[in-house]
Scaffold this active site. Structure first.
Site, PDB file in Angstrom:
ATOM      1  N   VAL A  53       3.098  86.806  -5.727  1.00  9.99           N
ATOM      2  CA  VAL A  53       2.495  85.653  -6.405  1.00  9.99           C
ATOM      3  C   VAL A  53       1.046  85.948  -6.790  1.00  9.99           C
ATOM      4  O   VAL A  53       0.630  85.730  -7.934  1.00  9.99           O
ATOM      5  CB  VAL A  53       2.565  84.387  -5.515  1.00  9.99           C
ATOM      6  CG1 VAL A  53       1.958  83.190  -6.244  1.00  9.99           C
ATOM      7  CG2 VAL A  53       4.002  84.086  -5.124  1.00  9.99           C
ATOM      8  N   GLU A  73       0.394  72.699  -4.480  1.00 12.00           N
ATOM      9  CA  GLU A  73       1.564  72.409  -5.316  1.00 12.00           C
ATOM     10  C   GLU A  73       2.678  73.435  -5.156  1.00 12.00           C
ATOM     11  O   GLU A  73       3.849  73.106  -5.113  1.00 12.00           O
ATOM     12  CB  GLU A  73       1.122  72.341  -6.786  1.00 12.00           C
ATOM     13  CG  GLU A  73       2.192  71.877  -7.735  1.00 12.00           C
ATOM     14  CD  GLU A  73       2.733  70.505  -7.348  1.00 12.00           C
ATOM     15  OE1 GLU A  73       3.877  70.455  -6.862  1.00 12.00           O
ATOM     16  OE2 GLU A  73       2.037  69.502  -7.511  1.00 12.00           O
ATOM     17  N   ILE A  96       7.911  73.525  -9.733  1.00  8.14           N
ATOM     18  CA  ILE A  96       8.169  72.103  -9.990  1.00  8.14           C
ATOM     19  C   ILE A  96       6.989  71.256  -9.528  1.00  8.14           C
ATOM     20  O   ILE A  96       6.558  71.383  -8.393  1.00  8.14           O
ATOM     21  CB  ILE A  96       9.421  71.614  -9.215  1.00  8.14           C
ATOM     22  CG1 ILE A  96      10.622  72.492  -9.520  1.00  8.14           C
ATOM     23  CG2 ILE A  96       9.724  70.158  -9.528  1.00  8.14           C
ATOM     24  CD1 ILE A  96      11.823  72.171  -8.646  1.00  8.14           C
ATOM     25  N   GLY A 119      18.551  90.196  -5.348  1.00  9.91           N
ATOM     26  CA  GLY A 119      17.174  89.892  -4.971  1.00  9.91           C
ATOM     27  C   GLY A 119      16.935  88.407  -4.742  1.00  9.91           C
ATOM     28  O   GLY A 119      15.788  87.966  -4.631  1.00  9.91           O
ATOM     29  N   ASP A 121      13.414  77.506   6.180  1.00 11.70           N
ATOM     30  CA  ASP A 121      12.511  77.408   5.025  1.00 11.70           C
ATOM     31  C   ASP A 121      12.511  75.975   4.479  1.00 11.70           C
ATOM     32  O   ASP A 121      11.458  75.402   4.194  1.00 11.70           O
ATOM     33  CB  ASP A 121      12.976  78.405   3.952  1.00 11.70           C
ATOM     34  CG  ASP A 121      12.188  78.286   2.666  1.00 11.70           C
ATOM     35  OD1 ASP A 121      11.103  78.879   2.585  1.00 11.70           O
ATOM     36  OD2 ASP A 121      12.661  77.584   1.741  1.00 11.70           O
ATOM     37  N   LYS A 159       9.408  72.950   4.190  1.00  9.85           N
ATOM     38  CA  LYS A 159       9.069  72.236   2.956  1.00  9.85           C
ATOM     39  C   LYS A 159       9.278  70.733   3.119  1.00  9.85           C
ATOM     40  O   LYS A 159       8.502  69.932   2.605  1.00  9.85           O
ATOM     41  CB  LYS A 159       9.895  72.787   1.798  1.00  9.85           C
ATOM     42  CG  LYS A 159       9.520  74.232   1.457  1.00  9.85           C
ATOM     43  CD  LYS A 159      10.549  74.855   0.544  1.00  9.85           C
ATOM     44  CE  LYS A 159      10.172  76.276   0.149  1.00  9.85           C
ATOM     45  NZ  LYS A 159      11.299  76.970  -0.509  1.00  9.85           N
TER      46      LYS A 159
HETATM   47  N1  LIG Z   1       7.394  84.581  -3.927  1.00 11.99           N
HETATM   48  C1  LIG Z   1       7.659  83.360  -4.322  1.00 11.99           C
HETATM   49  O1  LIG Z   1       8.507  83.128  -5.183  1.00 11.99           O
HETATM   50  C2  LIG Z   1       6.906  82.199  -3.734  1.00 11.99           C
HETATM   51  C3  LIG Z   1       7.152  80.884  -4.199  1.00 11.99           C
HETATM   52  C4  LIG Z   1       6.404  79.826  -3.682  1.00 11.99           C
HETATM   53  C5  LIG Z   1       5.459  80.074  -2.716  1.00 11.99           C
HETATM   54  N2  LIG Z   1       5.261  81.347  -2.247  1.00 11.99           N
HETATM   55  C6  LIG Z   1       4.238  81.563  -1.234  1.00 11.99           C
HETATM   56  O2  LIG Z   1       3.191  82.337  -1.789  1.00 11.99           O
HETATM   57  C7  LIG Z   1       2.534  83.052  -0.759  1.00 11.99           C
HETATM   58  C8  LIG Z   1       2.404  84.516  -1.167  1.00 11.99           C
HETATM   59  O3  LIG Z   1       3.698  85.070  -1.213  1.00 11.99           O
HETATM   60  P1  LIG Z   1       3.958  86.531  -1.796  1.00 11.99           P
HETATM   61  O4  LIG Z   1       5.425  86.638  -1.967  1.00 11.99           O
HETATM   62  O5  LIG Z   1       3.076  86.779  -2.968  1.00 11.99           O
HETATM   63  O6  LIG Z   1       3.475  87.448  -0.544  1.00 11.99           O
HETATM   64  P2  LIG Z   1       3.311  89.043  -0.510  1.00 11.99           P
HETATM   65  O7  LIG Z   1       3.993  89.648  -1.684  1.00 11.99           O
HETATM   66  O8  LIG Z   1       3.676  89.454   0.852  1.00 11.99           O
HETATM   67  O9  LIG Z   1       1.753  89.274  -0.735  1.00 11.99           O
HETATM   68  C9  LIG Z   1       0.799  89.064   0.263  1.00 11.99           C
HETATM   69  C10 LIG Z   1      -0.562  89.589  -0.206  1.00 11.99           C
HETATM   70  O10 LIG Z   1      -1.543  89.258   0.763  1.00 11.99           O
HETATM   71  C11 LIG Z   1      -2.241  90.431   1.181  1.00 11.99           C
HETATM   72  N3  LIG Z   1      -2.516  90.305   2.617  1.00 11.99           N
HETATM   73  C12 LIG Z   1      -1.667  89.933   3.589  1.00 11.99           C
HETATM   74  N4  LIG Z   1      -2.298  89.914   4.781  1.00 11.99           N
HETATM   75  C13 LIG Z   1      -3.563  90.284   4.550  1.00 11.99           C
HETATM   76  C14 LIG Z   1      -4.717  90.459   5.356  1.00 11.99           C
HETATM   77  N5  LIG Z   1      -4.681  90.255   6.666  1.00 11.99           N
HETATM   78  N6  LIG Z   1      -5.867  90.840   4.765  1.00 11.99           N
HETATM   79  C15 LIG Z   1      -5.934  91.046   3.441  1.00 11.99           C
HETATM   80  N7  LIG Z   1      -4.888  90.895   2.611  1.00 11.99           N
HETATM   81  C16 LIG Z   1      -3.714  90.512   3.160  1.00 11.99           C
HETATM   82  C17 LIG Z   1      -1.332  91.588   0.859  1.00 11.99           C
HETATM   83  O11 LIG Z   1      -2.151  92.728   0.642  1.00 11.99           O
HETATM   84  P3  LIG Z   1      -1.507  94.180   0.250  1.00 11.99           P
HETATM   85  O12 LIG Z   1      -0.895  93.974  -1.106  1.00 11.99           O
HETATM   86  O13 LIG Z   1      -2.656  95.100   0.208  1.00 11.99           O
HETATM   87  O14 LIG Z   1      -0.491  94.460   1.301  1.00 11.99           O
HETATM   88  C18 LIG Z   1      -0.616  91.103  -0.396  1.00 11.99           C
HETATM   89  O15 LIG Z   1      -1.367  91.389  -1.544  1.00 11.99           O
HETATM   90  C19 LIG Z   1       3.361  82.825   0.494  1.00 11.99           C
HETATM   91  O16 LIG Z   1       2.735  81.825   1.274  1.00 11.99           O
HETATM   92  C20 LIG Z   1       4.688  82.346  -0.027  1.00 11.99           C
HETATM   93  O17 LIG Z   1       5.363  81.520   0.879  1.00 11.99           O
HETATM   94  C21 LIG Z   1       5.951  82.407  -2.752  1.00 11.99           C
END
Ligand SMILES: NC(=O)c1ccc[n+]([C@@H]2O[C@H](COP(=O)([O-])OP(=O)(O)OC[C@H]3O[C@@H](n4cnc5c(N)ncnc54)[C@H](OP(=O)(O)O)[C@@H]3O)[C@@H](O)[C@H]2O)c1
Length: 430
Positions: free
Chosen positions: A17, A131, A138, A189, A203, A207
């Site tokens: 994200v 949001e 949504i 995926g 999950d 929510k």
């Molecule tokens: N994916 C979806 O479709 C979706 C939908 C709605 C909400 N969300 C929410 O959005 C949030 C992000 O999800 P995501 O899928 O983008 O997660 P992700 O792909 O795991 O990305 C996490 C990011 O945070 C960084 N990070 C984690 N721990 C860290 C730390 N201690 N210090 C510095 N950087 C740190 C990571 O760095 P590195 O890249 O260097 O490892 C990475 O860039 C979550 O809360 C998730 O529930 C996701």
């Protein structure tokens, strides 16, 4: 002018994200700047590994120094997209204590610490916006916090986990068993290698805790929500449910009942014609019932790229707070909308006409339409009136230009064999 300095945004996390949010904020910087009347600038992006390239984000913006950004007085908005509970909670607290607005997509953090964090936001007179924590793209949090605020909400019924909804849809359509449907979801995926969080309803429970707390204005704890997953469902359950006129869905339900609030996540049999029964695949939908509005439905993609839409909307709302006093609606008087004339519409048409019932009439009509580059998709001849020797024709066209259709119909109307053009209706395929 000091007041014209950019609104500065710090991103915490550039994963699935975060990287998209960063890329779009940078790519659409001019558009957002115009909307706000002030530049919107990405000041820095906190990651663990600064050597990993992030598409569309300059490597110079990447840093591991979160404190540097959280304590920087020039940073106005902090966007938390770390996807973990800690250090997310501590960093959000630090940002708000330093007077910064916070945007997060973190359902775990909001479900577990939401009430406490919202209180901290209030104390520091900053916004805490989340949001994207429920329903991906949504809009549901802002409507609950604002648009529906005049209501006493009596119930929420929601499909808020795309993975399970995808699996249940496959089981319904293909008669697949749970294990096979899960395997395919993983291959595509749509399900994680370890799917427990989704398929066990955890999950959805996070929510629902967020939604119910907002709707009922009282903290609803995740652990107090009854939970059952979808792993025990079999192909036979879907067959029998269908025979009885029901669909099977994993619903997150919260309602006001005598004695308090009832909140639960479990599979349900839902009448096949209920709106939520028709929400298929990875879509999410949230239905809210209020005393003033009745029932309202929000539906759309619950994850993936559309999440960026929700996160950036929150960033823009926070930016408006930073700037202060500006209306959030954006209608620029400088740029005309350039409405395209109706004559240039391109769509399909249904044409109903009454013609003399004799050979060759259809060929004449087809020729006039053909001359105007309107091709016929299908023709059906309806009632024939023997007394008046007329027949009714219904013609469906392929896509054609409105002006051509209007002109051609004028010519058709003049044919002596055509008694009347009963109607023509534009077709909208959605
Ligand atoms: N994916 C979806 O479709 C979706 C939908 C709605 C909400 N969300 C929410 O959005 C949030 C992000 O999800 P995501 O899928 O983008 O997660 P992700 O792909 O795991 O990305 C996490 C990011 O945070 C960084 N990070 C984690 N721990 C860290 C730390 N201690 N210090 C510095 N950087 C740190 C990571 O760095 P590195 O890249 O260097 O490892 C990475 O860039 C979550 O809360 C998730 O529930 C996701």
């Amino acid at each position: 002018l000091a007041s014209e300095r950019p609104v500065n945004v710090a991103l915490l996390g550039a994963g699935t994200v975060g990287a998209e949010v960063g890329r779009v904020l940078i790519e659409k910087r001019d558009v957002y700047g115009r909307q706000l009347g002030r530049p919107l600038n990405v000041a820095g992006v906190v990651v663990r590994d600064t050597s990993k390239p992030r598409e569309g984000i300059d490597a110079g913006l990447l840093t591991t120094d979160a404190a540097g950004l959280l304590d920087d007085p020039e940073v106005d908005i902090v966007v938390e997209l770390l996807g973990v509970e800690q250090p997310a909670v501590d960093w959000m607290k630090q940002a708000m204590s330093n007077g910064k607005h916070v945007v997060t997509a973190n359902k775990e953090v909001m479900a577990k610490h939401g009430p406490q964090l919202l209180a901290l936001a209030r104390e520091n007179a900053v916004n805490l916006l989340f949001e994207a924590s429920v329903g991906g793209g949504i809009p549901i949090i802002a409507p609950l916090r604002r648009d529906l605020l005049a209501n006493d909400v009596s119930a929420i019924s929601a499909i808020i986990n795309g993975t399970t909804n995808y699996i249940l849809t496959a089981m319904t359509r293909e008669g697949a068993d749970f294990a096979d449907a899960l395997k395919r979801a993983q291959e595509l995926g749509y399900a994680e290698p370890d799917p427990a969080n989704d398929v066990e309803g955890e999950d959805a429970r996070y929510k629902l805790a967020i939604l119910a707390s907002l709707a009922f204005h009282a903290p609803v704890q995740r652990d107090d929500i009854y939970r059952e997953g979808i792993t025990k469902l079999t192909a036979r359950d879907f067959r029998y449910a269908a025979e009885l006129g029901y669909a099977i869905k994993l619903l997150a339900l919260a309602s006001r009942v005598d004695g308090g609030i009832q909140a639960r996540v479990h599979p349900v049999l839902l009448p096949a014609d209920a709106p939520l029964a028709k929400v298929d695949g990875v879509l999410n939908a949230i239905q809210v019932e209020g005393d003033l509005i009745g029932r309202v439905n929000f539906q759309g993609p619950g994850a993936g790229f559309p999440t960026t839409s929700a996160v950036i909307a929150d960033v823009l709302a926070a930016a408006q707070s930073v700037i202060g006093g500006r209306p959030s609606a954006y209608v620029s008087e400088d740029a005309p909308a350039n409405l395209v004339p109706m004559a240039e519409l391109i769509t399909r048409y249904y044409i109903r006409l009454t013609v003399v019932d004799q050979p060759g009439v259809l060929a004449q009509i087809a020729k006039l339409l053909g001359d105007a580059k309107i091709s016929i998709a299908s023709v059906i001849q309806k009632e024939t009136h023997e007394a008046s020797n007329t027949a009714e024709l219904v013609i469906m066209t392929h896509e054609a230009r409105e002006a051509s259709v209007q002109d051609a119909l004028k010519a058709v109307e003049k044919l002596p064999e055509v008694q009347e053009i009963g109607n023509f209706i534009r077709v909208e395929e959605q």
